[in-house]
Write a protein that holds these residues in place. Structure first.
Motif, PDB file in Angstrom:
ATOM      1  N   LYS A  48     -60.035   6.802  52.383  1.00  6.29           N
ATOM      2  CA  LYS A  48     -60.243   7.577  53.605  1.00  6.29           C
ATOM      3  C   LYS A  48     -60.190   9.073  53.299  1.00  6.29           C
ATOM      4  O   LYS A  48     -61.088   9.831  53.674  1.00  6.29           O
ATOM      5  CB  LYS A  48     -59.158   7.256  54.651  1.00  6.29           C
ATOM      6  CG  LYS A  48     -59.018   5.803  54.998  1.00  6.29           C
ATOM      7  CD  LYS A  48     -57.891   5.564  55.997  1.00  6.29           C
ATOM      8  CE  LYS A  48     -56.486   5.857  55.488  1.00  6.29           C
ATOM      9  NZ  LYS A  48     -56.024   4.963  54.413  1.00  6.29           N
ATOM     10  N   SER A  49     -59.118   9.485  52.615  1.00  4.55           N
ATOM     11  CA  SER A  49     -58.951  10.917  52.325  1.00  4.55           C
ATOM     12  C   SER A  49     -60.037  11.419  51.395  1.00  4.55           C
ATOM     13  O   SER A  49     -60.568  12.514  51.585  1.00  4.55           O
ATOM     14  CB  SER A  49     -57.582  11.187  51.685  1.00  4.55           C
ATOM     15  OG  SER A  49     -56.563  10.904  52.606  1.00  4.55           O
ATOM     16  N   THR A  50     -60.381  10.621  50.405  1.00  2.00           N
ATOM     17  CA  THR A  50     -61.447  11.018  49.469  1.00  2.00           C
ATOM     18  C   THR A  50     -62.733  11.277  50.243  1.00  2.00           C
ATOM     19  O   THR A  50     -63.409  12.287  50.031  1.00  2.00           O
ATOM     20  CB  THR A  50     -61.671   9.912  48.419  1.00  2.00           C
ATOM     21  OG1 THR A  50     -60.444   9.712  47.707  1.00  2.00           O
ATOM     22  CG2 THR A  50     -62.780  10.286  47.450  1.00  2.00           C
TER      23      THR A  50
ATOM     24  N   PHE B  87     -59.592  15.486  60.529  1.00  3.74           N
ATOM     25  CA  PHE B  87     -58.149  15.253  60.607  1.00  3.74           C
ATOM     26  C   PHE B  87     -57.755  14.230  59.553  1.00  3.74           C
ATOM     27  O   PHE B  87     -58.355  13.160  59.482  1.00  3.74           O
ATOM     28  CB  PHE B  87     -57.775  14.656  61.959  1.00  3.74           C
ATOM     29  CG  PHE B  87     -57.914  15.589  63.131  1.00  3.74           C
ATOM     30  CD1 PHE B  87     -56.840  16.373  63.534  1.00  3.74           C
ATOM     31  CD2 PHE B  87     -59.097  15.665  63.848  1.00  3.74           C
ATOM     32  CE1 PHE B  87     -56.953  17.217  64.636  1.00  3.74           C
ATOM     33  CE2 PHE B  87     -59.217  16.509  64.948  1.00  3.74           C
ATOM     34  CZ  PHE B  87     -58.141  17.290  65.342  1.00  3.74           C
ATOM     35  N   ASP B  88     -56.728  14.543  58.761  1.00  2.00           N
ATOM     36  CA  ASP B  88     -56.227  13.549  57.804  1.00  2.00           C
ATOM     37  C   ASP B  88     -54.784  13.189  58.141  1.00  2.00           C
ATOM     38  O   ASP B  88     -53.858  13.926  57.823  1.00  2.00           O
ATOM     39  CB  ASP B  88     -56.322  14.078  56.367  1.00  2.00           C
ATOM     40  CG  ASP B  88     -56.162  12.953  55.344  1.00  2.00           C
ATOM     41  OD1 ASP B  88     -55.758  11.830  55.743  1.00  2.00           O
ATOM     42  OD2 ASP B  88     -56.428  13.182  54.151  1.00  2.00           O
ATOM     43  N   GLU B  89     -54.608  12.069  58.818  1.00  2.16           N
ATOM     44  CA  GLU B  89     -53.295  11.558  59.223  1.00  2.16           C
ATOM     45  C   GLU B  89     -52.417  12.661  59.820  1.00  2.16           C
ATOM     46  O   GLU B  89     -51.269  12.843  59.397  1.00  2.16           O
ATOM     47  CB  GLU B  89     -52.567  10.946  58.000  1.00  2.16           C
ATOM     48  CG  GLU B  89     -53.444  10.015  57.187  1.00  2.16           C
ATOM     49  CD  GLU B  89     -52.948   8.578  57.161  1.00  2.16           C
ATOM     50  OE1 GLU B  89     -52.011   8.269  57.916  1.00  2.16           O
ATOM     51  OE2 GLU B  89     -53.525   7.789  56.419  1.00  2.16           O
ATOM     52  N   PRO B  90     -52.919  13.371  60.832  1.00  2.00           N
ATOM     53  CA  PRO B  90     -52.178  14.533  61.317  1.00  2.00           C
ATOM     54  C   PRO B  90     -50.873  14.192  62.026  1.00  2.00           C
ATOM     55  O   PRO B  90     -50.024  15.054  62.183  1.00  2.00           O
ATOM     56  CB  PRO B  90     -53.148  15.197  62.291  1.00  2.00           C
ATOM     57  CG  PRO B  90     -53.992  14.084  62.792  1.00  2.00           C
ATOM     58  CD  PRO B  90     -54.152  13.156  61.615  1.00  2.00           C
TER      59      PRO B  90
HETATM   60 MG   LIG Z   1     -55.056   9.510  52.554  1.00  3.44          MG
END
Ligand SMILES: [Mg+2]
Ligand SMILES: Nc1ncnc2c1ncn2[C@@H]1O[C@H](COP(=O)(O)OP(=O)(O)O)[C@@H](O)[C@H]1O
Length: 369
Positions: free
Chosen positions: A43-45, A158-161
């Motif tokens: 996901k983050s990548t 948004f990354d796991e905010p």
């Molecule tokens: Mg991640």
């Protein structure tokens, strides 16, 4: 136009590890798209490639009508909010909010007006003269949101905010973010959102559509309702919904689903849609769709979780664990019974191919449609 398109997007780390396996995704202008999946599914990548913080190995990223592969993050009209919001500790909230504009050379009067506007939207006006260490987690996260908002980007990433917040605050921030998205859209401000989380509740409550990922691949892209009612495969079925869907291993024989010594006759409309009528299969039934009754599977009760209005009954069915949600009053009536009958609601059943995990009923229905 802040549509985001991913075309055959791949990421190979260190020339050896393929983290993203050629994904294709079309995110509409103004859409709130959630990327969800377990830790490590990339996901983050994926998000960092959209942001320009990670080099693309192959494939294309298009934002609006521009191919952005070779653009820097600041050229992409995006703003990102991370789990670790890292506000500048020596700057007051006001300074933190204005920082990006100051660097961009926006004049002071204009900066002040923008800070006031964003502070009003996020209801953080009383906090403007505080330092980050004088803020609660939720307040700090709102300031981080404000820093993204003030840039008026075409796309919010948004990354796991909310992962660092406690459960109660997470729930209220969820609503705040989706309200904000709706408000920006109503004001005609382009506000496409790509929101990464590992939490299926966040995904289900926030997303216009959800992209479920596993192992660097997309498993299904659909609305929350469609994911819940028509999961494409076992992975999505088990990942979406709480408590998790029961996935009971058995086989199809003579119009029934067979588990150990027990047989569940299947309704004609299910049989009509099944592409095959024999062989190893997995029966999927949500805990909410199992009813206590006089018919159905015989199971032995193991334990009960009291949730208030409802009770989650844990039971053993031919050596497999199943969960059934019943009303608190129904639970009372059970007294100290040890063995119960669990009847699955026929219209809410799923039958998965044991070999490849595909939802046989969904694919049959999709073909018929
Ligand atoms: Mg991640
Ligand atoms: N800089 C890196 N170098 C090598 N492997 C990485 C790097 N960043 C992430 N990975 C690997 O890529 C996969 C996806 O990671 P990530 O995108 O962080 O997943 P997620 O955000 O879904 O938890 C994981 O297996 C992770 O270990």
């Amino acid at each position: 136009m802040a549509r985001v398109q991913l075309r055959n997007l791949e990421k190979i780390y260190g020339g050896a590890f393929k983290a993203v396996h050629g994904i294709n995704l079309d995110i509409r202008d103004g859409e709130f798209m959630v990327l969800v999946g377990p830790s490590g599914c990339a996901k983050s990548t994926t998000l960092r490639m959209i942001a320009g913080l990670e080099q693309v190995t192959s494939g294309e990223i298009i934002i609006g009508d521009r191919l952005v592969n070779d653009l820097t993050p600041s050229q992409r009209s995006i703003a990102m909010v991370f789990q670790n919001y890292a506000l500048y500790p020596h700057m007051k909230v006001r300074g933190n909010l204005a920082f990006g504009l100051r660097i961009a050379g926006v004049p002071k009067a204009e900066r002040d007006a923008a800070v006031d506007q964003v502070a009003k939207i996020l209801e953080i006006e009383p906090l403007l003269d505080r330092l980050p260490k004088q803020l609660s987690g939720g307040q700090a996260q709102r300031v981080a949101l404000g820093r993204a908002l003030i840039k008026k980007p075409g796309v919010f990433l948004f990354d796991e905010p909310l992962s660092n917040l406690d459960a109660k605050l997470r729930a209220s921030m969820r609503v705040r973010i989706t309200d904000l998205h709706r408000q920006l859209k109503a004001e005609g401000r382009s506000s496409t959102v790509v929101y990464v989380t590992h939490d299926q509740t966040e995904a289900m409550t926030m997303g216009d559509r959800i992209c479920v990922m596993q192992g660097g691949r997309i498993m299904q892209v659909a609305t929350p309702k469609e994911l819940y009612n028509k999961p494409a495969n076992i992975f999505v079925a088990g990942f979406i919904g709480s408590p998790e869907m029961n996935l009971i291993e058995g086989s199809l024989t003579d119009g029934s689903f067979v588990v150990g010594t027990q047989k569940l006759p299947l309704a004609p409309e299910i049989l009509r849609h099944l592409p095959v009528l024999s062989g190893a299969a997995v029966l999927g039934v949500r805990p909410q769709h199992l009813e206590l009754g006089q018919q159905g599977f015989t199971a032995r009760l193991i334990s009960a979780e009291f949730m208030g209005h409802e009770v989650n009954l844990h039971a053993e069915l031919e050596g497999q664990r199943v969960v059934c949600v019943v009303g608190a009053d129904e639970f009372e009536r059970l007294g100290n019974r040890e063995v119960v009958r669990l009847q699955p609601e026929m219209k809410s059943l799923h039958i998965f191919d044991k070999a490849d995990g595909r939802n046989m009923l969904r694919s049959a229905a999709a073909m018929a449609a």
